[in-house]
Design an enzyme around this catalytic site. Sequence first.
Site, PDB file in Angstrom:
ATOM      1  N   HIS A 198      -3.634  -5.215   0.494  1.00 13.58           N
ATOM      2  CA  HIS A 198      -3.048  -5.795   1.713  1.00 13.58           C
ATOM      3  C   HIS A 198      -3.095  -7.326   1.672  1.00 13.58           C
ATOM      4  O   HIS A 198      -4.015  -7.925   2.224  1.00 13.58           O
ATOM      5  CB  HIS A 198      -3.796  -5.273   2.949  1.00 13.58           C
ATOM      6  N   GLU A 251      -1.419  -9.389   3.272  1.00 13.44           N
ATOM      7  CA  GLU A 251      -1.241  -9.991   4.596  1.00 13.44           C
ATOM      8  C   GLU A 251      -2.560 -10.381   5.248  1.00 13.44           C
ATOM      9  O   GLU A 251      -2.605 -11.277   6.082  1.00 13.44           O
ATOM     10  CB  GLU A 251      -0.448  -9.041   5.510  1.00 13.44           C
ATOM     11  N   CYS A 283       0.835  -1.197   0.000  1.00 12.09           N
ATOM     12  CA  CYS A 283       0.000   0.000   0.000  1.00 12.09           C
ATOM     13  C   CYS A 283       0.876   1.256   0.000  1.00 12.09           C
ATOM     14  O   CYS A 283       1.444   1.587  -1.031  1.00 12.09           O
ATOM     15  CB  CYS A 283      -0.975  -0.060   1.163  1.00 12.09           C
TER      16      CYS A 283
HETATM   17  N1  GLN Z   1      -1.984   6.590   2.993  1.00 12.84           N
HETATM   18  C1  GLN Z   1      -2.071   5.870   1.781  1.00 12.84           C
HETATM   19  C2  GLN Z   1      -3.456   6.023   1.143  1.00 12.84           C
HETATM   20  O1  GLN Z   1      -4.390   6.393   1.786  1.00 12.84           O
HETATM   21  C3  GLN Z   1      -1.741   4.399   1.988  1.00 12.84           C
HETATM   22  C4  GLN Z   1      -2.722   3.702   2.836  1.00 12.84           C
HETATM   23  C5  GLN Z   1      -2.206   2.367   3.341  1.00 12.84           C
HETATM   24  O2  GLN Z   1      -1.012   2.132   3.308  1.00 12.84           O
HETATM   25  N2  GLN Z   1      -3.095   1.527   3.851  1.00 12.84           N
HETATM   26  O3  GLN Z   1      -3.605   5.753  -0.035  1.00 12.84           O
END
Ligand code: GLN
Length: 547
Positions: A519, A521, A380
Amino acid sequence: MARFVFITGGVVSSLGKGLASAALGALLQARGYTVRLRKLDPYLNVDPGTMSPFEHGEVFVTDDGAETDLDLGHYERFTGVAARKTDSVSSGRIYSTVLEKERRGDYLGKTIQVIPHVTNEIKDFIRIGEDEVDFMLCEIGGTVGDIEGLPFFEAIRQFSQDKPRGQCIFMHLTLLPFIKASGELKTKPTQHSVKELRSIGIAPDILVCRSEGPIPRKEREKLALFCNVRPESVIAAQDLASIYEAPLAYHREGLDQAVLDAFHISPAPKPDLTVWEDVADRIHNPEGTVKVGIVGKYTQLEDAYKSIVEALTHGGMANRVKVQAEWIDAEVFEREDPANHLDGLHAILVPGGFGERGTEGMIRAAQFARERQVPYMGICLGMQLAVIEAARHLADLDDAGSEEFDHEAGKKRFTPVVYHLKEWVQGNHRVERQQGDDLGGTMRLGAYNAALTKDSRAARVYGGLAIEERHRHRYEVDLRYRDALEKQGVVFSGMSPDGRLPEIVEVKDHPWFIGVQFHPELKSKPFAPHPLFADFVRAAKENSRLV
Ligand code: GLN
């Protein structure tokens, strides 16, 4: 219709109630039953989505886009049953539903009270999908005696009365402190906690007692006598080297048998524990250790990255190595050469996160990994920063950055390579958002499909071209820079099915460099390690032979 097990806690918090619930779920499955696990949290936040990871640990996201308590992650990792929105509720959510109904006039002018209006709402929640499974396991957050927990305790008491006799049981988790000076295991706090529970009308059927060592017979009998349970229903929960030993350890202690006995299920179906025996074998007999550096912002609290740590452990199990996570606060790299901290690590992972703090350090970690050919996984934010790094150093966009950071700072400093997404498609409907919307629930949340490029590393790792992964973010990598980056060997190997949103980027001519917008994970299990984590750890293992 489901049988219900209500799991409560006493004496102190953090005893591993979530883990005990998850392990019990796994044991009931091993005996051939279907299960669903639920968490009822007394706090007043509507959901944990807006809570700081420092406060509450990671936010676990479900396929259907709910931001939930990290215990739901344990439930999934132990049972493989995908959690849903309706598996997690808080007082905040219950109260907001009750108040919405009141405003709509649903209560026909009645006075709205905790009993019955709030308790009814809780009971309705518990009942959702009760016909779908053999056992519904409901964990109540917090400890008995907490003021905000009372409506939940009252609701489960009423619930067990509403149901036919024998359809609900109560399992209570407590602590047996060991007093070194006298060499004794103390049962008094447990007695008091059970007394508290009984004073609100709940008599536990099973006591799970957390203790450093085994519970001697004398103490077991004392607990049984004073707390009005059978001696076989006093279960010791001893400290374990790995959480994945919990199902076997609880089985040896007789937890699943005690639960089936409490429901008068006889003869009990025999359990098949081969999956957990294999998991335990892999944990206890690694062939080596690999060191993975986690360069993030919330590194003081491991729970903030709970699922990542677990997924790395699963990746280790797939490769029969132990993964040692090295926590590195990204801000350190803003002052020091990353090599001081990253040399000697077998792989580097930059996890998800929000806000600008630490991001320049994470960018330096990504650069180090790319240039030094160290396996890198960016999750992310970790993918967004890897793209920013490549844009700055490979595509001559010196001021590349994310709109998130400019938005936070209230001034424009960067060329946004990562921008705020205001509308997107989920399944067959369009979702729209404004930058200034409420913080809660304004993200791209939950499961989305992606299409992978043939012959990419991602496609090889997944062993296919269609994937579905969970998301939780507001910002996206801007496709405007795709060509410039691809010319430099940074390829977009996974895209949303409509081709508009980058989901995976990878660096060619590198042993392993993958950034993912989702994600992975959250979907890894000890008995089914996520392919990305399994292959990332494989690359780390290979690298460990070279370093
Ligand atoms: N802050 C970033 C976004 O909102 C990444 C979010 C995250 O890593 N879950 O896109």
